[in-house]
Write an enzyme that holds these catalytic residues in place. Structure first.
Site: not given
Ligand code: 5GP
Ligand code: ZN
Length: 113
Positions: A29, A93, A99-101
């Site tokens: 991340d 989200q 995506h699985l964190h």
């Molecule tokens: P969500 O908030 O949708 O559950 O998680 C999205 C995740 O993607 C966030 O933790 C954010 O830091 C990560 N993320 C966003 N843009 C990028 C990117 O360009 N590269 C990487 N490696 N992670 C990203």
């Protein structure tokens, strides 16, 4: 399709890849919330967990298998780690490609914020 994680799958955007096979990609991340914070994604575009179809059940199993492998390799399996998939806005989200964190390497609080 203008999807950030599809671009990461296609290597149009660089990422620090920690695992890859024909169906799954895992990468660090960009804004880590724990000492280990890896995102595990299917290469196939699925927008939210609500869009998972029966034909994807095997793929979703593979997503968890990859997460387990990464947790074991990083020595956080036994002490514990958290797997999170946020669905839609109120859950936080921000990228609409499932995506699985994997979060690990520190104690996790409950309930989550
Ligand atoms: P969500 O908030 O949708 O559950 O998680 C999205 C995740 O993607 C966030 O933790 C954010 O830091 C990560 N993320 C966003 N843009 C990028 C990117 O360009 N590269 C990487 N490696 N992670 C990203
Ligand atoms: Zn996508």
């Amino acid at each position: 399709m203008d999807c950030l994680f599809c671009k990461i799958v296609n290597k149009q955007i660089a990422s620090k890849i920690v695992y890859e096979d024909d169906m799954i990609l895992a990468f660090e991340d960009i804004n880590p919330q724990a000492p280990l914070h890896v995102l595990v994604i299917p290469k196939k575009h699925i927008s939210t967990s609500l869009d998972i179809k029966e034909e994807d059940f095997r793929l979703i199993g593979s997503l968890y298998a990859a997460a387990n492998k990464i947790a074991l390799e990083n020595n956080i399996a036994e002490r514990g780690f958290r797997l999170v998939m946020n669905c839609n806005k109120e859950a936080g989200q921000t990228v609409f490609h499932i995506h699985l964190h994997i979060l690990g390497g520190r104690p996790m609080r409950w309930p989550p914020g």
